[in-house]
Write a protein that holds these residues in place. Structure first.
Motif, PDB file in Angstrom:
ATOM      1  N   ALA A  61       0.815  -1.212   0.000  1.00  0.00           N
ATOM      2  CA  ALA A  61       0.000   0.000   0.000  1.00  0.00           C
ATOM      3  C   ALA A  61       0.851   1.265   0.000  1.00  0.00           C
ATOM      4  O   ALA A  61       0.370   2.346  -0.349  1.00  0.00           O
ATOM      5  CB  ALA A  61      -0.935   0.011   1.215  1.00  0.00           C
ATOM      6  N   PHE A  62       2.129   1.137   0.374  1.00  0.00           N
ATOM      7  CA  PHE A  62       3.008   2.292   0.448  1.00  0.00           C
ATOM      8  C   PHE A  62       4.042   2.307  -0.679  1.00  0.00           C
ATOM      9  O   PHE A  62       4.971   3.098  -0.652  1.00  0.00           O
ATOM     10  CB  PHE A  62       3.726   2.304   1.801  1.00  0.00           C
ATOM     11  N   LYS A  63       3.855   1.418  -1.647  1.00  0.00           N
ATOM     12  CA  LYS A  63       4.771   1.351  -2.790  1.00  0.00           C
ATOM     13  C   LYS A  63       4.004   1.527  -4.088  1.00  0.00           C
ATOM     14  O   LYS A  63       2.785   1.343  -4.137  1.00  0.00           O
ATOM     15  CB  LYS A  63       5.483  -0.016  -2.815  1.00  0.00           C
ATOM     16  N   GLY A  78       4.972   6.155  -0.028  1.00  0.00           N
ATOM     17  CA  GLY A  78       4.380   6.601   1.236  1.00  0.00           C
ATOM     18  C   GLY A  78       2.862   6.557   1.222  1.00  0.00           C
ATOM     19  O   GLY A  78       2.257   5.547   0.880  1.00  0.00           O
ATOM     20  N   LEU A  79       2.241   7.681   1.572  1.00  0.00           N
ATOM     21  CA  LEU A  79       0.782   7.753   1.695  1.00  0.00           C
ATOM     22  C   LEU A  79       0.095   8.249   0.434  1.00  0.00           C
ATOM     23  O   LEU A  79      -1.072   8.647   0.470  1.00  0.00           O
ATOM     24  CB  LEU A  79       0.419   8.679   2.869  1.00  0.00           C
ATOM     25  N   GLU A  80       0.785   8.187  -0.688  1.00  0.00           N
ATOM     26  CA  GLU A  80       0.238   8.732  -1.930  1.00  0.00           C
ATOM     27  C   GLU A  80      -1.060   8.035  -2.334  1.00  0.00           C
ATOM     28  O   GLU A  80      -2.034   8.677  -2.739  1.00  0.00           O
ATOM     29  CB  GLU A  80       1.276   8.594  -3.049  1.00  0.00           C
ATOM     30  N   HIS A  81      -1.112   6.705  -2.225  1.00  0.00           N
ATOM     31  CA  HIS A  81      -2.319   5.969  -2.625  1.00  0.00           C
ATOM     32  C   HIS A  81      -3.496   6.312  -1.721  1.00  0.00           C
ATOM     33  O   HIS A  81      -4.644   6.385  -2.191  1.00  0.00           O
ATOM     34  CB  HIS A  81      -2.061   4.470  -2.588  1.00  0.00           C
ATOM     35  N   PHE A  82      -3.237   6.553  -0.452  1.00  0.00           N
ATOM     36  CA  PHE A  82      -4.310   6.949   0.461  1.00  0.00           C
ATOM     37  C   PHE A  82      -4.828   8.345   0.104  1.00  0.00           C
ATOM     38  O   PHE A  82      -6.032   8.600   0.162  1.00  0.00           O
ATOM     39  CB  PHE A  82      -3.819   6.923   1.909  1.00  0.00           C
ATOM     40  N   ARG A  83      -3.903   9.242  -0.264  1.00  0.00           N
ATOM     41  CA  ARG A  83      -4.328  10.594  -0.661  1.00  0.00           C
ATOM     42  C   ARG A  83      -5.215  10.533  -1.890  1.00  0.00           C
ATOM     43  O   ARG A  83      -6.266  11.205  -1.950  1.00  0.00           O
ATOM     44  CB  ARG A  83      -3.100  11.468  -0.944  1.00  0.00           C
ATOM     45  N   VAL A  84      -4.807   9.733  -2.859  1.00  0.00           N
ATOM     46  CA  VAL A  84      -5.609   9.596  -4.091  1.00  0.00           C
ATOM     47  C   VAL A  84      -6.980   9.003  -3.773  1.00  0.00           C
ATOM     48  O   VAL A  84      -8.011   9.440  -4.308  1.00  0.00           O
ATOM     49  CB  VAL A  84      -4.862   8.714  -5.113  1.00  0.00           C
ATOM     50  N   PHE A  85      -6.996   8.015  -2.880  1.00  0.00           N
ATOM     51  CA  PHE A  85      -8.254   7.355  -2.539  1.00  0.00           C
ATOM     52  C   PHE A  85      -9.215   8.308  -1.826  1.00  0.00           C
ATOM     53  O   PHE A  85     -10.402   8.387  -2.156  1.00  0.00           O
ATOM     54  CB  PHE A  85      -7.960   6.139  -1.665  1.00  0.00           C
ATOM     55  N   PHE A  91     -15.108   8.150  -3.407  1.00  0.00           N
ATOM     56  CA  PHE A  91     -14.882   7.708  -2.028  1.00  0.00           C
ATOM     57  C   PHE A  91     -16.145   7.832  -1.182  1.00  0.00           C
ATOM     58  O   PHE A  91     -16.524   6.899  -0.469  1.00  0.00           O
ATOM     59  CB  PHE A  91     -13.748   8.516  -1.404  1.00  0.00           C
ATOM     60  N   PHE A  92     -16.813   8.978  -1.251  1.00  0.00           N
ATOM     61  CA  PHE A  92     -17.989   9.184  -0.419  1.00  0.00           C
ATOM     62  C   PHE A  92     -19.158   8.318  -0.877  1.00  0.00           C
ATOM     63  O   PHE A  92     -19.986   7.903  -0.053  1.00  0.00           O
ATOM     64  CB  PHE A  92     -18.371  10.664  -0.407  1.00  0.00           C
ATOM     65  N   MET A  93     -19.237   8.021  -2.166  1.00  0.00           N
ATOM     66  CA  MET A  93     -20.270   7.099  -2.637  1.00  0.00           C
ATOM     67  C   MET A  93     -20.035   5.704  -2.070  1.00  0.00           C
ATOM     68  O   MET A  93     -20.967   5.044  -1.582  1.00  0.00           O
ATOM     69  CB  MET A  93     -20.280   7.035  -4.165  1.00  0.00           C
ATOM     70  N   LEU A  94     -18.776   5.241  -2.115  1.00  0.00           N
ATOM     71  CA  LEU A  94     -18.441   3.929  -1.575  1.00  0.00           C
ATOM     72  C   LEU A  94     -18.689   3.876  -0.071  1.00  0.00           C
ATOM     73  O   LEU A  94     -19.238   2.892   0.443  1.00  0.00           O
ATOM     74  CB  LEU A  94     -16.968   3.603  -1.872  1.00  0.00           C
ATOM     75  N   LEU A  95     -18.272   4.928   0.631  1.00  0.00           N
ATOM     76  CA  LEU A  95     -18.470   4.965   2.083  1.00  0.00           C
ATOM     77  C   LEU A  95     -19.950   4.968   2.429  1.00  0.00           C
ATOM     78  O   LEU A  95     -20.387   4.244   3.343  1.00  0.00           O
ATOM     79  CB  LEU A  95     -17.776   6.199   2.656  1.00  0.00           C
ATOM     80  N   ARG A  96     -20.734   5.758   1.709  1.00  0.00           N
ATOM     81  CA  ARG A  96     -22.172   5.823   1.973  1.00  0.00           C
ATOM     82  C   ARG A  96     -22.843   4.469   1.743  1.00  0.00           C
ATOM     83  O   ARG A  96     -23.593   3.985   2.590  1.00  0.00           O
ATOM     84  CB  ARG A  96     -22.812   6.875   1.072  1.00  0.00           C
ATOM     85  N   THR A 293      -4.595  -2.385  -2.436  1.00  0.00           N
ATOM     86  CA  THR A 293      -4.093  -2.781  -1.118  1.00  0.00           C
ATOM     87  C   THR A 293      -4.296  -1.664  -0.103  1.00  0.00           C
ATOM     88  O   THR A 293      -4.630  -1.925   1.062  1.00  0.00           O
ATOM     89  CB  THR A 293      -2.597  -3.141  -1.202  1.00  0.00           C
ATOM     90  N   ALA A 294      -4.100  -0.421  -0.529  1.00  0.00           N
ATOM     91  CA  ALA A 294      -4.326   0.724   0.358  1.00  0.00           C
ATOM     92  C   ALA A 294      -5.795   0.796   0.782  1.00  0.00           C
ATOM     93  O   ALA A 294      -6.098   1.058   1.952  1.00  0.00           O
ATOM     94  CB  ALA A 294      -3.908   2.018  -0.342  1.00  0.00           C
ATOM     95  N   VAL A 295      -6.700   0.529  -0.151  1.00  0.00           N
ATOM     96  CA  VAL A 295      -8.129   0.538   0.184  1.00  0.00           C
ATOM     97  C   VAL A 295      -8.438  -0.575   1.181  1.00  0.00           C
ATOM     98  O   VAL A 295      -9.162  -0.382   2.161  1.00  0.00           O
ATOM     99  CB  VAL A 295      -8.988   0.384  -1.081  1.00  0.00           C
ATOM    100  N   GLY A 296      -7.876  -1.766   0.950  1.00  0.00           N
ATOM    101  CA  GLY A 296      -8.083  -2.881   1.868  1.00  0.00           C
ATOM    102  C   GLY A 296      -7.510  -2.607   3.249  1.00  0.00           C
ATOM    103  O   GLY A 296      -8.116  -2.972   4.272  1.00  0.00           O
ATOM    104  N   LEU A 297      -6.349  -1.949   3.305  1.00  0.00           N
ATOM    105  CA  LEU A 297      -5.743  -1.610   4.594  1.00  0.00           C
ATOM    106  C   LEU A 297      -6.597  -0.586   5.340  1.00  0.00           C
ATOM    107  O   LEU A 297      -6.758  -0.675   6.565  1.00  0.00           O
ATOM    108  CB  LEU A 297      -4.333  -1.058   4.371  1.00  0.00           C
TER     109      LEU A 297
END
Length: 323
Positions: A61-63, A78-85, A91-96, A293-297
């Motif tokens: 998730a960090f590579k 680093g946290l780039e994939h989390f920032r993009v996500f 994101f808010f549609m999936l969370l909702r 992987t970042a989404v799963g984490l």
């Protein structure tokens, strides 16, 4: 004269003495029950090999993983994939969608096995009770593919049983399978039908441990069946209900990939797309392994946080919790 022990020194000496006395006892127990611990070895190896060792994979998730470079040579981002996500418009549609489905499960499905177990517990004919239990356990062993196929057979607008019935009496049909408004009720009904019966096993086991003398005393005091249920039965299985609810909180962001994927289509995607199907779409179909992987984490961290938080609340209200 002996000098007085420094503050805290007596406690440290006592703790050291206890550890010294405990160590031989632990070794003696290990030696005494060595064959039992040997039987435990395959289970430990299973968890180590298939549960703990793969946890190194979260580094993905960090590579920026590139298959031809390999795991270790891929660039660290680093946290780039989390920032993009988190900045992704979806994101808010999936969370909702994920949270609403989880809320529906907690409100409609979670109480269903409890209610059914209480009803079964009131049956006095053992033969009839066993028949009912067998019939309600069967759906659990039916594949979700079969469940989805049955849903299509009943709800499709092209000859579906329910739509034919509606057309006969109302002159109109409802496209259940393509409607975003009907997707969530359809999923919850599938879950209730498939899992409610099997979910009663734990509660029936808890009900079997209730002291019969409490019911006899309640009957002597003039309590009816409803009073016995409210003041004896439910308090007796309260700890079981709370433990299962705490464990359920860990699955708030986990709605089950297979069931959602089988009922998902482009017309109901607005209500149907959840984190599980999104991870599959990004990781498998589009090859974004690090991003998925970042989404799963993210899901795993939220799940652990909710479990710990629910356990803390349970202890604050005087319950035992899971640890």
């Amino acid at each position: 004269m002996k000098q007085a022990a420094a503050p805290g020194q007596a406690e440290r000496m006592q703790a050291t003495t206890i550890r010294t006395r405990t160590r031989p006892n632990v070794l003696a127990r290990l030696k005494k029950d060595k064959w039992l611990y040997l039987l435990l070895t395959p289970g430990l190896l299973y968890f180590i090999i298939f549960k703990y060792v793969p946890m190194w994979g979260v580094l993905l998730a960090f590579k920026n993983y590139q298959p031809f470079l390999g795991f270790w040579k891929s660039d660290w981002v680093g946290l780039e994939h989390f920032r993009v996500f988190f900045t992704n418009p979806e994101f808010f549609m999936l969370l909702r969608n994920t949270l609403i489905l989880s809320l529906y499960n907690l409100v409609f499905y979670f109480p269903a096995p409890i209610i059914l177990a209480l009803l079964l517990n009131e049956l006095r004919l053992a033969f009839f009770k066993r028949i009912v239990q067998t019939l309600i356990y069967i759906p659990h062993f039916i594949s979700l593919v079969i469940v989805a196929s049955l849903t299509y057979v009943f709800l499709t607008t092209e000859g579906g049983v329910i739509n034919e019935f509606l057309f006969k009496y109302t002159g109109a049909k409802i496209d259940f399978l393509a409607s975003p408004d009907w997707f969530r009720p359809m999923i919850i009904m599938q879950t209730i039908w498939k899992e409610t019966g099997f979910g009663t096993i734990i509660f029936l086991a808890a009900l079997a441990g209730v002291d019969v003398e409490q019911y006899e005393a309640a009957i002597t005091d003039g309590a009816n069946r409803w009073r016995q249920l409210w003041h004896i039965t439910l308090p007796s299985i309260r700890s079981t209900i709370i433990i299962l609810l705490i464990l359920r909180m860990g699955d708030v962001l986990d709605n089950g990939f297979e069931q959602i994927f089988l009922m998902l289509n482009p017309l109901n995607r607005e209500s149907a797309e959840v984190f599980d199907t999104y991870v599959y779409m990004m990781g498998i179909t589009q090859g974004a392994f690090s991003y998925s992987t970042a989404v799963g984490l993210f899901k795993a961290v939220i799940g652990v946080t909710l479990v710990l938080g629910a356990n803390w609340l349970a202890k604050r209200f005087g319950q035992s919790g899971i640890y």
